[in-house]
Design a protein around this motif. Structure first.
Motif: not given
Length: 69
Positions: A25-27, A30-33, A40-43
């Motif tokens: 989840m943390d990773f 960070k990928a989204y940030i 959309k992928e993050y959600r």
């Protein structure tokens, strides 16, 4: 991106494997940030990881110097 791809990218960047959903989840966050994945992928990833037991830490308490019981 799905969970399998997220794990693969985690393994490549960290040089070790994990099944810890909170680390993933943390990773993903960070990928989204860093604009490596879309909102959309993050959600979708967050929903899947939460189904597997991941929790988003309460940063208000996590970053506090006051101890809570």
């Amino acid at each position: 991106m799905d969970i399998r791809e997220l794990k693969s990218k985690f393994n490549q960047s960290r040089d070790y494997k994990t099944d810890d959903v909170n680390s993933l989840m943390d990773f993903a966050k960070k990928a989204y940030i860093h604009n490596e994945i879309t909102i959309k992928e993050y959600r979708i990833l967050v929903r899947e990881l939460e189904k597997q037991g991941a929790v988003i830490p309460d940063t208000e308490y996590e970053n506090s110097l006051i101890e809570y019981s």
